[in-house]
Design a protein around this motif. Structure first.
Motif, short mmCIF file in Angstrom:
data_model
loop_
_atom_site.label_atom_id
_atom_site.label_comp_id
_atom_site.label_asym_id
_atom_site.label_seq_id
_atom_site.Cartn_x
_atom_site.Cartn_y
_atom_site.Cartn_z
N GLU A 44 -26.47 53.30 20.93
CA GLU A 44 -25.65 53.34 19.72
C GLU A 44 -26.30 54.21 18.66
OE1 GLU A 44 -24.62 49.51 18.24
OE2 GLU A 44 -23.39 49.06 20.00
N VAL A 45 -25.46 54.98 17.99
CA VAL A 45 -25.91 55.74 16.81
C VAL A 45 -24.92 55.43 15.70
CG1 VAL A 45 -26.30 58.03 15.84
CG2 VAL A 45 -26.84 57.60 18.25
N ASP A 46 -25.41 54.87 14.60
CA ASP A 46 -24.54 54.49 13.48
C ASP A 46 -23.36 53.65 13.96
OD1 ASP A 46 -26.22 55.90 11.83
OD2 ASP A 46 -25.00 57.74 11.86
N HIS A 47 -23.65 52.67 14.80
CA HIS A 47 -22.64 51.71 15.28
C HIS A 47 -21.55 52.35 16.12
CE1 HIS A 47 -24.65 49.01 12.58
NE2 HIS A 47 -24.40 49.83 11.57
N ARG A 48 -21.84 53.54 16.68
CA ARG A 48 -20.88 54.15 17.62
C ARG A 48 -21.57 54.33 18.97
NH1 ARG A 48 -16.55 57.34 15.05
NH2 ARG A 48 -16.21 57.94 17.21
N LEU B 12 -20.43 64.40 14.58
CA LEU B 12 -20.66 63.73 15.87
C LEU B 12 -20.97 64.72 17.00
CD1 LEU B 12 -17.86 60.98 15.86
CD2 LEU B 12 -20.33 60.63 15.64
N HIS B 47 -20.93 44.24 20.32
CA HIS B 47 -21.94 45.06 19.63
C HIS B 47 -23.03 45.59 20.54
CE1 HIS B 47 -19.90 43.68 16.07
NE2 HIS B 47 -20.13 42.42 16.42
N ASN B 83 -13.61 53.03 19.28
CA ASN B 83 -14.52 54.16 19.35
C ASN B 83 -15.19 54.19 20.71
OD1 ASN B 83 -14.13 55.09 16.75
ND2 ASN B 83 -15.73 53.76 15.90
#
Lengths: 231, 231
Positions: A44-48, B12, B47, B83
């Protein structure tokens, strides 16, 4: 006789569909990880979610990933491990059914969940790099110059345990009776069958006048010694 | 003459390292997505990142993924898009340097960031399934029985835009001067070069007495018509 060793099923590795295609057998998981040249790491990067291709090697019950310490998935790992998922996939065949619905692919995959942590000790890094060269081209490590101190510092090695991993596969012919729309007899229609898929290795390319070593001219996956190594 | 069309660089998709290996050229991105048989989809569950292998097809500037609506990555998408990151990787060669440090792999990859949404319209689903069969085996769709209403309802199709995508590749020989530890001359040592890697397709397997169609016996990636289709 004891059962073959397995990794435990956990909430992260339990099948959600088609449990008959799953296995937790350590040997099958190890063999596939050892056969594959490329794996895909999700982090994950910044919650993506992000997923990138990786090279890897297995030692025992751990997988090690190779990459620059500055590359996306590895940043900050020397401070704290991160939750990741690593998937190793080998495509084995293209499954052509008589109906649109009965097309599929034959494959084997291993999905690993866990925490990725940085390996910082010089000795462990060297041991992993030896194994990585042997994974890519068995016989290679003894022919090559080991890394200098500067090269070693510029090389990131990261560890992920196989403790939470599962194996999945699809094999065999199209399943024409699986549609729920037939009376149990095979429908008429197009030719059906499987096109097998393998990796093929071309003649070596080099600017080197010397002939390539045997492990290059005879390159194969899984390499011929693999079955013995895992026996 | 106008420049070749590109996807825009965004936060991104911008390179974090080795920008010379990146491209945003639409044709290169499309060609790789069209060549690959398997892609890897990263998404989040509770998460945590998860990555699974997928089959896909491109139509214009969209990639479509195929899978059961009940499978992990697709649950809940009919209510809200999620996402995701989709990566397509093709391994082209094993790069054997003289030193541990100068080993690498030649590859091409496309990384796509975006929102994955469910395709629900019957006509669009059928159009994507036609394209998916043609992607897997060009010529196949006209030979096969299209899905029944029940089969179509059991088939999940999901769309991801290529608007935020990047192409990356490594090609060529080992780079022996890249280590920072040499004086610019090549170090002595092991044979160095590249072992090319390709997919190979075996003789078709079938229980069908009829001979396989030409698109099966002549199976190849990228398929011979691909260059023309993209010209």
């Amino acid at each position: 006789m004891s059962a073959r060793p397995e990794y435990p099923q956990t909430p992260l590795t339990r099948p959600t569909r088609r449990p008959e295609r799953f296995s937790y057998d350590k040997h099958r998981i190890h063999r596939l990880v050892d056969e594959a040249l490329v794996s895909h790491l999700a982090f994950e990067v910044d919650h993506r979610p992000v997923v990138l291709p990786m090279t890897h090697v297995r030692i025992g019950d751990d997988v090690y990933l190779h990459g620059s310490p500055g590359a996306g998935p590895f940043r900050g790992l020397e401070r704290a491990p991160a939750n990741v998922c690593l998937t190793v996939t080998v495509l084995d065949g293209i499954v052509l059914g008589r109906r649109y619905f009965t097309h599929s692919v034959n494959f084997r995959s291993v999905v690993v969940h866990g925490e990725l942590g940085a390996v910082t000790g010089t000795e462990e890094k060297l041991r992993v790099l030896d194994a990585l060269l042997e994974h890519i081209a068995p016989g290679r490590a003894r022919d090559c110059e080991p890394p200098s101190r500067r090269e070693l510092a510029a090389t990131g090695i990261h560890r992920l345990s196989l403790a939470q991993s599962s194996f999945k596969e699809r094999t065999g012919m199209p399943i024409e009776k699986d549609t729920g729309d037939t009376d149990g007899t095979e429908p008429a229609g197009a030719w059906s069958g499987v096109v097998p898929v393998n990796l093929a290795f071309g003649p070596p390319q080099s600017t080197d006048p010397a002939p390539p070593p045997d492990y290059v001219t005879g390159y194969a996956r899984p390499h011929p010694g693999a079955a013995r190594a895992h026996a």
